[in-house]
Motif scaffolding. Structure first.
Motif, PDB file in Angstrom:
ATOM      1  N   ILE A 157       0.697  -1.250  -0.122  1.00  0.00           N
ATOM      2  CA  ILE A 157      -0.341   0.005  -0.199  1.00  0.00           C
ATOM      3  C   ILE A 157       1.227   0.896   0.447  1.00  0.00           C
ATOM      4  O   ILE A 157       2.315   1.473   0.356  1.00  0.00           O
ATOM      5  N   LYS A 158       0.666   2.272  -0.513  1.00  0.00           N
ATOM      6  CA  LYS A 158       1.051   3.447  -0.026  1.00  0.00           C
ATOM      7  C   LYS A 158       0.452   4.389   1.338  1.00  0.00           C
ATOM      8  O   LYS A 158      -0.923   4.265   1.295  1.00  0.00           O
ATOM      9  N   TRP A 159       1.449   4.794   1.144  1.00  0.00           N
ATOM     10  CA  TRP A 159       0.663   6.227   2.601  1.00  0.00           C
ATOM     11  C   TRP A 159       1.786   6.720   3.151  1.00  0.00           C
ATOM     12  O   TRP A 159       2.696   6.946   2.831  1.00  0.00           O
ATOM     13  N   ASN A 160       0.987   8.195   3.861  1.00  0.00           N
ATOM     14  CA  ASN A 160       2.357   8.999   3.965  1.00  0.00           C
ATOM     15  C   ASN A 160       1.771   9.324   5.547  1.00  0.00           C
ATOM     16  O   ASN A 160       0.900   8.896   6.242  1.00  0.00           O
ATOM     17  N   ALA A 161       2.658  10.085   6.644  1.00  0.00           N
ATOM     18  CA  ALA A 161       2.880  10.515   7.709  1.00  0.00           C
ATOM     19  C   ALA A 161       3.380  11.517   8.203  1.00  0.00           C
ATOM     20  O   ALA A 161       3.778  12.208   7.474  1.00  0.00           O
ATOM     21  N   ALA A 162       2.510  11.713   9.390  1.00  0.00           N
ATOM     22  CA  ALA A 162       3.478  12.582  10.025  1.00  0.00           C
ATOM     23  C   ALA A 162       4.449  12.163  11.333  1.00  0.00           C
ATOM     24  O   ALA A 162       4.266  11.658  11.837  1.00  0.00           O
ATOM     25  N   VAL A 163       5.812  13.222  11.081  1.00  0.00           N
ATOM     26  CA  VAL A 163       6.892  12.552  11.610  1.00  0.00           C
ATOM     27  C   VAL A 163       7.540  13.644  12.078  1.00  0.00           C
ATOM     28  O   VAL A 163       7.289  14.946  12.332  1.00  0.00           O
ATOM     29  N   SER A 164       8.402  13.596  13.019  1.00  0.00           N
ATOM     30  CA  SER A 164       9.473  15.133  13.412  1.00  0.00           C
ATOM     31  C   SER A 164      11.139  15.108  12.746  1.00  0.00           C
ATOM     32  O   SER A 164      10.537  13.602  12.618  1.00  0.00           O
ATOM     33  N   ILE A 165      11.231  15.499  12.742  1.00  0.00           N
ATOM     34  CA  ILE A 165      12.466  16.430  11.382  1.00  0.00           C
ATOM     35  C   ILE A 165      14.105  15.307  11.911  1.00  0.00           C
ATOM     36  O   ILE A 165      14.168  14.790  11.443  1.00  0.00           O
ATOM     37  N   ASN A 166      13.424  14.605  13.242  1.00  0.00           N
ATOM     38  CA  ASN A 166      14.479  13.435  13.411  1.00  0.00           C
ATOM     39  C   ASN A 166      14.668  12.151  12.968  1.00  0.00           C
ATOM     40  O   ASN A 166      15.448  11.173  12.848  1.00  0.00           O
ATOM     41  N   VAL A 167      13.955  12.206  11.944  1.00  0.00           N
ATOM     42  CA  VAL A 167      13.215  10.776  11.391  1.00  0.00           C
ATOM     43  C   VAL A 167      14.557  10.955  10.886  1.00  0.00           C
ATOM     44  O   VAL A 167      14.911   9.778   9.887  1.00  0.00           O
ATOM     45  N   ALA A 168      15.666  11.411   9.667  1.00  0.00           N
ATOM     46  CA  ALA A 168      16.084  11.680   9.071  1.00  0.00           C
ATOM     47  C   ALA A 168      17.495  10.683   9.536  1.00  0.00           C
ATOM     48  O   ALA A 168      18.529  11.195   8.483  1.00  0.00           O
ATOM     49  N   SER A 169      17.157  11.410  10.850  1.00  0.00           N
ATOM     50  CA  SER A 169      19.016  10.600  11.883  1.00  0.00           C
ATOM     51  C   SER A 169      19.233   8.930  11.753  1.00  0.00           C
ATOM     52  O   SER A 169      20.062   8.632  11.534  1.00  0.00           O
ATOM     53  N   ASP A 170      17.394   8.187  11.174  1.00  0.00           N
ATOM     54  CA  ASP A 170      17.540   6.655  10.604  1.00  0.00           C
ATOM     55  C   ASP A 170      17.396   6.662   9.714  1.00  0.00           C
ATOM     56  O   ASP A 170      16.641   6.360   9.280  1.00  0.00           O
ATOM     57  N   GLU A 171      18.759   7.099   9.422  1.00  0.00           N
ATOM     58  CA  GLU A 171      18.766   6.251   7.696  1.00  0.00           C
ATOM     59  C   GLU A 171      18.310   4.820   7.738  1.00  0.00           C
ATOM     60  O   GLU A 171      17.311   3.965   6.845  1.00  0.00           O
ATOM     61  N   LYS A 172      18.308   3.225   8.496  1.00  0.00           N
ATOM     62  CA  LYS A 172      17.685   2.271   8.017  1.00  0.00           C
ATOM     63  C   LYS A 172      16.178   2.683   8.090  1.00  0.00           C
ATOM     64  O   LYS A 172      15.720   1.752   6.751  1.00  0.00           O
ATOM     65  N   LEU A 173      15.253   3.610   9.781  1.00  0.00           N
ATOM     66  CA  LEU A 173      14.354   3.493   9.779  1.00  0.00           C
ATOM     67  C   LEU A 173      13.253   4.131   7.985  1.00  0.00           C
ATOM     68  O   LEU A 173      12.312   3.904   7.315  1.00  0.00           O
ATOM     69  N   LEU A 174      13.696   4.626   7.674  1.00  0.00           N
ATOM     70  CA  LEU A 174      14.062   6.427   6.283  1.00  0.00           C
ATOM     71  C   LEU A 174      13.952   4.621   5.167  1.00  0.00           C
ATOM     72  O   LEU A 174      13.176   4.547   4.276  1.00  0.00           O
ATOM     73  N   ASP A 175      14.755   3.357   5.368  1.00  0.00           N
ATOM     74  CA  ASP A 175      14.612   2.808   3.717  1.00  0.00           C
ATOM     75  C   ASP A 175      13.438   2.143   4.051  1.00  0.00           C
ATOM     76  O   ASP A 175      13.083   0.782   3.097  1.00  0.00           O
TER      77      ASP A 175
END
Length: 161
Positions: free
Chosen positions: A26-44
């Protein structure tokens, strides 16, 4: 859209949830805090599980204004890095900004717009007004005019909204 004030607030749960989403395609969107970018594994993993866009409350590009709202995770000097990390995975950003904070000046709108263009923020931009000091720039009573000018400026720069 996954509605949560901060989808990544509980990372172990988020990792497990994203693993469960992957086979659903499925395709999805979400609200996150800016610190999401500090976790590359999570972004992947977000990308692999179908994430198309993230709503991020940048709040301001003015460090004094960010300090005023006590968002310790929002460090102006890390914004470009965060945008780069998210964009390189093909995830769009819906950026939210607050105008009318005590550290803002009359140049705040233009500097913010320039930053948005420079960093290729793709999706609708939420504009919030800080009501603690609504008359500082006569913003509150003139909100419709300000939004009109903002949209006109975007169109003049050939930015689709």
């Amino acid at each position: 859209m996954i509605i949560d004030d901060n989808f990544i607030g509980n990372k172990p749960w988020t990792y497990a949830f994203l693993e469960e989403l992957k086979p659903l395609k499925i395709k999805w969107n979400a609200a996150v805090s800016i610190n999401v970018a500090s976790d590359e594994k999570l972004l992947d993993l977000m990308k692999e599980s179908g994430c198309q866009g993230l709503f991020i409350g940048f709040e301001s590009i003015n460090p004094d204004s960010i300090a005023d709202v006590h968002k310790v995770q929002n460090q102006r000097n890390s914004y470009e890095y965060a945008v780069h990390q998210i964009h390189k995975r093909g995830i769009m950003i819906n950026a939210s900004f607050v105008f009318g904070l005590d550290g803002d000046t009359k140049e705040t709108f233009q500097r913010t717009l320039d930053w948005i263009v420079k960093n290729k923020i793709e999706t609708d931009i939420s504009i919030e007004l800080f009501k603690r000091n609504p008359l500082k720039f006569l913003i509150y009573p003139l909100f419709s005019l300000i939004v009109f000018i903002f949209v006109l400026t975007l169109r003049q720069r050939n930015i689709k909204i």
